[in-house]
Design a protein around this motif. Structure first.
Motif: not given
Lengths: 385, 82
Positions: A46-56, A95-106
């Motif tokens: 998941i991209p760093v902007e959503f709180g993820g590792g931003g890895a390849s 998509s607001a919901w999916h972006e928020d879900f990515m943050r929660r996944l992190c």
């Protein structure tokens, strides 16, 4: 070594410790998955902007391989989760919901499962019988006979269905449903030859959720732009781990034998040489595929092209076949010591786990699709670009 | 040309409705076109229009609508005439 791979090393140790028990009892590798969550590896892509590792995807594949060397079930669960994450990243943006879900996944390190199969579709996930039945701002879905790996242990499940009750079977969409929004009724168990810890049980899946949880991109796009490539590449990375560990065991056997009999190599040494060539082919196949995918991601037409689809399918075919050949060589090299389950040279579990490769999406189904595509797509005769 | 394309879409596309009921720009995939049927349709187009689809046209977009198919055929026929 970079940070995610360092964190992966700890998980590998945990996975190794419980691998035999997971296999023997056909149970979910709860300790290793907890370790993946503790190491925050479930949000690696998941991209760093959503709180993820931003890895390849290269880093993710490397971890799949490392885990595959010790516990193929854990490796495959990690791979299958990341395939779902890749769809979320590729098609959830905007998509607001999916972006928020990515943050929660992190934040919560949610484990994603997949319900793309269904009873009655003959194994073709690009067809659905069930449909998203919209009622105002919410939808309902009920899918029967879905094989959902670690379904009982997932925190959210990505499910496919027809766009609406009157849509044709191939006009599909995909939605994210969280654990509180669905019910799973177990209809089949998972007492399998290998990959016994993935707990890929059959379920009737039913649930309801707000319509905003349905991806706006068609499932056809999701399947061809993220799932196809990440599935074949990450699965292959897992099988590479399984095969490379089997061969490493065989090499230990040969070295031990050579120390005892210094007057010439044992016959198995030749097999080892032959198998390393196969292992090299397998690695090149996967690494080339990872590069091809990275390049295609820069160009939507390339990503949706037939040549890309042919290449990704061939990677799966190649690595599933090679993994079994390599492990069989390892068995021939180590002989009875490899056949027995309790020696440092045992490759029985490796073989059982790797045999799944040719049936998780049956190679014969892939050959059928490929042969259809090859009525159109020309053979690529170039060596380079 | 559009009528011929519609006839071939009917014969090869295995859609959920008749091609006459599908607008020139409507999404054929939403009407049930699969990637498998798209190849069969391409072969029929090649046979009927005496063209060959080059690799760069073998993507999802080329067969996404009747007008997209017509665009490909115009391009192929144009190349031939040039």
């Amino acid at each position: 070594m970079n940070a995610p791979l360092d964190r992966g090393a700890d998980v590998v140790t945990t996975a190794a410790r419980h691998a035999d028990d997971v296999d023997r009892n056909g149970r979910f590798p709860i300790e290793a998955v907890r370790a993946l969550k503790d190491a925050r590896l479930l949000s690696l892509l998941i991209p760093v902007e959503f709180g993820g590792g931003g890895a390849s995807l290269f880093d993710v594949a490397e971890i799949c391989t490392s885990l595959g060397q010790r516990c193929a079930s854990t490796a495959m669960i990690f791979a299958m989760h990341q395939i779902k994450v890749s769809s979320l990243v590729a098609h959830g943006r905007g998509s607001a919901w999916h972006e928020d879900f990515m943050r929660r996944l992190c934040d919560e390190q949610l484990l994603l499962g997949s319900a793309t199969t269904e009873g009655g579709i003959g194994g073709n996930m690009r067809n659905s019988i069930c449909a998203f039945e919209r009622d105002g701002a919410t939808f309902r879905i009920a899918k029967e006979g879905a094989l959902i790996s670690y379904g009982a242990y997932s925190d959210a499940i990505l499910v496919t269905a027809r766009r609406a009750a009157d849509a044709p079977p191939s006009d599909q969409q995909m939605a994210v449903l969280e654990k509180s929004q669905y019910r799973l009724e177990r209809t089949g168990g998972w007492d399998a030859l290998g990959m016994r810890g993935t707990c890929s049980e059959g379920f009737t899946f039913s649930g309801e959720a707000p319509v905003e949880q349905i991806f706006t991109h068609d499932f056809a796009e999701i399947a061809s732009e993220s799932m196809l490539a990440t599935a074949h590449l990450l699965w292959s990375a897992v099988w590479f781990g399984v095969a490379s560990d089997a061969l490493s065991r065989a090499q230990s056997f040969v070295r031990k034998d050579a120390r005892r009999h210094p007057n010439g190599p044992a016959p198995g040494a030749l097999r080892l040489a032959e198998a390393t060539a196969k292992l090299q082919l397998m690695r090149s196949n996967i690494v080339e595929g990872l590069k091809r995918f990275a390049k295609a991601q820069q160009n939507e037409d390339d990503l949706n092209s037939m040549s890309f689809a042919v290449a990704m399918n061939n990677i799966k075919i190649g690595s599933s076949q090679l993994s079994i050949e390599i492990i069989n060589h390892a068995l021939l090299i180590a002989g009875i010591a490899g056949y027995k389950n309790d020696t440092p040279f045992s490759v029985g579990r490796h073989m059982r786990d790797a045999l799944s490769a040719q049936v998780m999406i049956s190679n014969d189904r892939i050959f059928t699709n490929l042969s259809n595509m090859l009525l159109a797509q020309r053979i690529d005769q170039r060596l380079g670009e | 040309m559009l009528d011929t394309i519609r006839r071939l879409v009917d014969e090869q596309g295995r859609l959920s409705k008749a091609a006459t009921a599908i607008g020139d720009d409507a999404d054929l995939y939403a009407a049930g076109l699969t990637s498998f049927a798209a190849v069969q349709l391409m072969l029929a187009l090649e046979e009927t229009f005496d063209v060959e689809f080059p690799d760069h046209m073998l993507n999802r977009r080329s067969f996404s609508s009747i007008s997209a198919i017509a665009g490909c055929l115009h391009e192929l026929k144009g190349e031939e005439a040039a």
